[in-house]
Design a protein around this motif. Structure first.
Motif, mmCIF file in Angstrom:
data_model
loop_
_atom_site.group_PDB
_atom_site.id
_atom_site.type_symbol
_atom_site.label_atom_id
_atom_site.label_comp_id
_atom_site.label_asym_id
_atom_site.label_seq_id
_atom_site.Cartn_x
_atom_site.Cartn_y
_atom_site.Cartn_z
ATOM 1 N N ALA A 75 0.835 -1.206 0.000
ATOM 2 C CA ALA A 75 0.000 0.000 0.000
ATOM 3 C C ALA A 75 0.869 1.254 0.000
ATOM 4 N N LEU A 76 1.941 1.235 0.774
ATOM 5 C CA LEU A 76 2.839 2.389 0.830
ATOM 6 C C LEU A 76 3.489 2.635 -0.527
ATOM 7 N N ILE A 77 3.991 1.586 -1.147
ATOM 8 C CA ILE A 77 4.645 1.723 -2.453
ATOM 9 C C ILE A 77 3.664 2.221 -3.500
ATOM 10 N N CYS A 78 2.403 1.821 -3.371
ATOM 11 C CA CYS A 78 1.376 2.227 -4.336
ATOM 12 C C CYS A 78 0.750 3.578 -3.995
ATOM 13 N N GLY A 79 1.323 4.282 -3.030
ATOM 14 C CA GLY A 79 0.845 5.619 -2.706
ATOM 15 C C GLY A 79 -0.398 5.657 -1.849
ATOM 16 N N LYS A 80 -0.677 4.522 -1.158
ATOM 17 C CA LYS A 80 -1.857 4.465 -0.288
ATOM 18 C C LYS A 80 -1.421 4.011 1.111
ATOM 19 N N PRO A 81 -0.572 4.827 1.766
ATOM 20 C CA PRO A 81 0.029 4.375 3.027
ATOM 21 C C PRO A 81 -1.002 3.936 4.060
ATOM 22 N N ALA A 82 -0.710 2.819 4.695
ATOM 23 C CA ALA A 82 -1.574 2.268 5.740
ATOM 24 C C ALA A 82 -0.716 2.027 6.979
ATOM 25 N N GLU A 83 -1.373 1.805 8.105
ATOM 26 C CA GLU A 83 -0.684 1.564 9.357
ATOM 27 C C GLU A 83 -0.794 0.099 9.732
ATOM 28 N N TYR A 84 0.315 -0.476 10.177
ATOM 29 C CA TYR A 84 0.274 -1.856 10.644
ATOM 30 C C TYR A 84 -0.287 -1.879 12.059
ATOM 31 N N ARG A 85 -1.448 -2.521 12.225
ATOM 32 C CA ARG A 85 -2.060 -2.597 13.549
ATOM 33 C C ARG A 85 -2.737 -3.948 13.756
ATOM 34 N N ALA A 86 -2.200 -4.952 13.096
ATOM 35 C CA ALA A 86 -2.813 -6.275 13.149
ATOM 36 C C ALA A 86 -2.626 -6.924 14.516
ATOM 37 N N VAL A 87 -3.586 -7.774 14.875
ATOM 38 C CA VAL A 87 -3.485 -8.586 16.080
ATOM 39 C C VAL A 87 -2.693 -9.842 15.734
ATOM 40 N N PRO A 88 -1.615 -10.134 16.444
ATOM 41 C CA PRO A 88 -0.811 -11.322 16.121
ATOM 42 C C PRO A 88 -1.595 -12.613 16.356
ATOM 43 N N TRP A 89 -1.372 -13.589 15.496
ATOM 44 C CA TRP A 89 -1.907 -14.918 15.780
ATOM 45 C C TRP A 89 -0.964 -15.985 15.236
ATOM 46 N N PHE A 90 -1.043 -17.164 15.819
ATOM 47 C CA PHE A 90 -0.090 -18.241 15.565
ATOM 48 C C PHE A 90 -0.835 -19.571 15.611
ATOM 49 N N TRP A 91 -0.168 -20.624 15.119
ATOM 50 C CA TRP A 91 -0.758 -21.953 15.259
ATOM 51 C C TRP A 91 0.341 -23.009 15.327
ATOM 52 N N SER A 92 -0.024 -24.177 15.833
ATOM 53 C CA SER A 92 0.909 -25.294 15.918
ATOM 54 C C SER A 92 0.117 -26.592 15.841
ATOM 55 N N ASP A 93 0.599 -27.528 15.020
ATOM 56 C CA ASP A 93 -0.012 -28.850 14.916
ATOM 57 C C ASP A 93 0.885 -29.867 15.607
ATOM 58 N N GLN A 94 0.348 -30.561 16.605
ATOM 59 C CA GLN A 94 1.081 -31.604 17.309
ATOM 60 C C GLN A 94 0.147 -32.786 17.509
ATOM 61 N N TYR A 95 0.564 -33.959 17.007
ATOM 62 C CA TYR A 95 -0.282 -35.137 17.020
ATOM 63 C C TYR A 95 -1.597 -34.786 16.306
ATOM 64 N N GLU A 96 -2.730 -35.108 16.924
ATOM 65 C CA GLU A 96 -4.011 -34.805 16.280
ATOM 66 C C GLU A 96 -4.583 -33.470 16.764
ATOM 67 N N LEU A 97 -3.789 -32.682 17.469
ATOM 68 C CA LEU A 97 -4.279 -31.443 18.062
ATOM 69 C C LEU A 97 -3.787 -30.215 17.295
ATOM 70 N N LYS A 98 -4.697 -29.286 17.073
ATOM 71 C CA LYS A 98 -4.336 -28.000 16.475
ATOM 72 C C LYS A 98 -4.463 -26.918 17.541
ATOM 73 N N LEU A 99 -3.351 -26.282 17.821
ATOM 74 C CA LEU A 99 -3.323 -25.150 18.745
ATOM 75 C C LEU A 99 -3.346 -23.861 17.936
ATOM 76 N N GLN A 100 -4.274 -22.970 18.265
ATOM 77 C CA GLN A 100 -4.368 -21.667 17.614
ATOM 78 C C GLN A 100 -4.370 -20.593 18.698
ATOM 79 N N MET A 101 -3.534 -19.570 18.510
ATOM 80 C CA MET A 101 -3.374 -18.541 19.531
ATOM 81 C C MET A 101 -3.519 -17.168 18.887
ATOM 82 N N VAL A 102 -4.206 -16.271 19.559
ATOM 83 C CA VAL A 102 -4.389 -14.913 19.033
ATOM 84 C C VAL A 102 -4.165 -13.908 20.152
#
Length: 408
Positions: free
Chosen positions: A310-337
């Motif tokens: 967006a910045l390069i294209c002349g439409k500057p935006a602000e980074y304000r995302a909420v972090p999130w992550f995940w991990s797969d172990q055995y048959e379990l999916k862990l998701q974190m936000v």
């Protein structure tokens, strides 16, 4: 880049951030030249499966490609693999590749990622000591992945535990060594750490906590891992999963500001306005949390790439995302936000014993983070709650009989 003679956008790093930036530039209307330069021999690929399906042998290298070669060609994006950037000439606005060529740029984007942190002890360079950061790392490791062999995993974070899960399911004898007093020490609550510790021990993994590695012993290969308390573990192979170090050498040599990553503002600009930095290598200002941080995750890389586009294209935006992550172990999916720092209350929804639950972190009544195990639909709602700063009734939040969508 009709290329090589006309300055365009040069992206250093052919990973998730670099690939996403290149295609986002086209979708946001950038018509100029785009060159992506990567020092690995592969097209940009997804790294999360490396310690999961790819390590298990259930995926081919080509299946990890983020986008096919034909799409880059269709979008007139030049991807140069197997070549690294040696230096940046900020005054001339040009980068020099290790093969001697120079690429001029109008905007340079550093998406250089990071490299696996190494143990600074004797024997760490032996051929049966592995890191997991790239496809070639895992191809070498898979040659050692033989049922009955004794694997020692150094590090009880995401990479270490995912590797342990794959290994024990493939018949290896696995020991995990973690210097902290619990697994997932940087990312999980004590209760969630205990949940995963119990899970791995139940599956036959020997987990040693509160112990660092003192030495690797052996002739040509590591044969014994010596721990800080003097105990010894016989080993046929070792995986070191103790985090990554951001690749900042190129930026440092060019005189850019560096502090646990390449320092950027909330629009991804470095101390040189013609140079941006995104992904694992960037130490950025997150407007949502009003502080600086460096995040190692696919969602962060992709969101920063879109902000940079967006910045390069002349439409500057602000980074304000909420972090999130995940991990797969055995048959379990862990998701974190979200980031649970400073929380004053935890509300559990579901039963850890049933291995399907959501753990909400509240601060002053506001949901600031959530961890979900095998609850993908509720995790999607939990992300909304964190993003919107929801203030649900804690009693209702912890009651599985209450529809979570009614509390968003």
């Amino acid at each position: 880049m009709g290329a090589a003679n006309e300055p365009g956008v040069v992206i250093v790093g052919a990973g998730q951030a670099g690939s996403e930036l290149a295609t986002s530039l086209r979708t946001q209307g950038h018509a100029g030249g785009i060159v992506v330069v990567g020092d690995e021999r592969w097209l940009p690929y997804r790294r999360p499966p490396l310690s999961k399906t790819f390590l298990a042998g259930d995926a081919a290298p080509e299946s990890l490609e983020i986008k096919p070669a034909a799409l880059y060609a269709k979008l007139d994006i030049e991807v140069q693999t197997g070549v690294g950037v040696e230096t940046i000439d900020r005054e001339a606005r040009s980068v020099r590749l290790y093969d001697g060529r120079a690429l001029p740029y109008s905007t340079l984007v550093l998406a250089t990622g990071g490299h696996a942190r190494r143990l600074a002890i004797a024997g760490a360079d032996r051929p049966n000591v592995h890191g997991i950061r790239g496809i070639d790392d895992v191809l070498r490791l898979r040659a050692d992945f033989v049922p009955g062999r004794r694997l020692v995993v150094v590090g009880g974070g995401y990479i270490g535990l995912e590797t342990a899960a794959v290994a024990v399911q493939h018949g290896l004898s696995v020991t995990v060594v973690e210097a902290a007093p619990r697994v997932l020490p940087r990312v999980a609550s004590p209760a969630l750490s205990q949940f995963y510790l119990d899970l791995h021990r139940e599956r036959g993994v020997d987990v040693r906590l509160g112990l660092g590695v003192h030495a690797f012993e052996g002739a040509e290969r590591v044969e014994t891992v010596v721990l800080a308390d003097g105990s010894r573990i016989d080993a046929d192979l070792v995986v070191v999963g103790i985090g990554i170090v951001p690749n900042t050498e190129l930026a440092e040599t060019a005189g850019l500001e560096v502090a646990d990553g390449i320092v950027v503002d909330s629009a991804t600009r470095t101390s040189d306005p013609a140079i941006l930095a995104i992904g694992d290598c960037s130490h950025h200002h997150n407007a949502r949390y009003d502080r600086r941080m460096r995040l190692e995750s696919v969602p962060n890389a992709m969101e920063q790439a879109r902000v940079a586009a967006a910045l390069i294209c002349g439409k500057p935006a602000e980074y304000r995302a909420v972090p999130w992550f995940w991990s797969d172990q055995y048959e379990l999916k862990l998701q974190m936000v979200g980031l649970a720092e400073g929380h004053d209350r935890i509300v559990l929804r579901g039963d850890m014993g049933e291995r399907a639950f959501v753990q909400f972190h509240l601060r002053d009544g506001v949901v600031v983070a959530a961890d979900a195990v095998n609850r993908p639909q509720e995790f999607a709602l939990a992300r909304r709650m964190v993003t919107e700063g929801a203030r649900p009734d804690p009693q209702k939040l912890g009651d599985p009989a209450m529809a979570l969508k009614d509390l968003v």
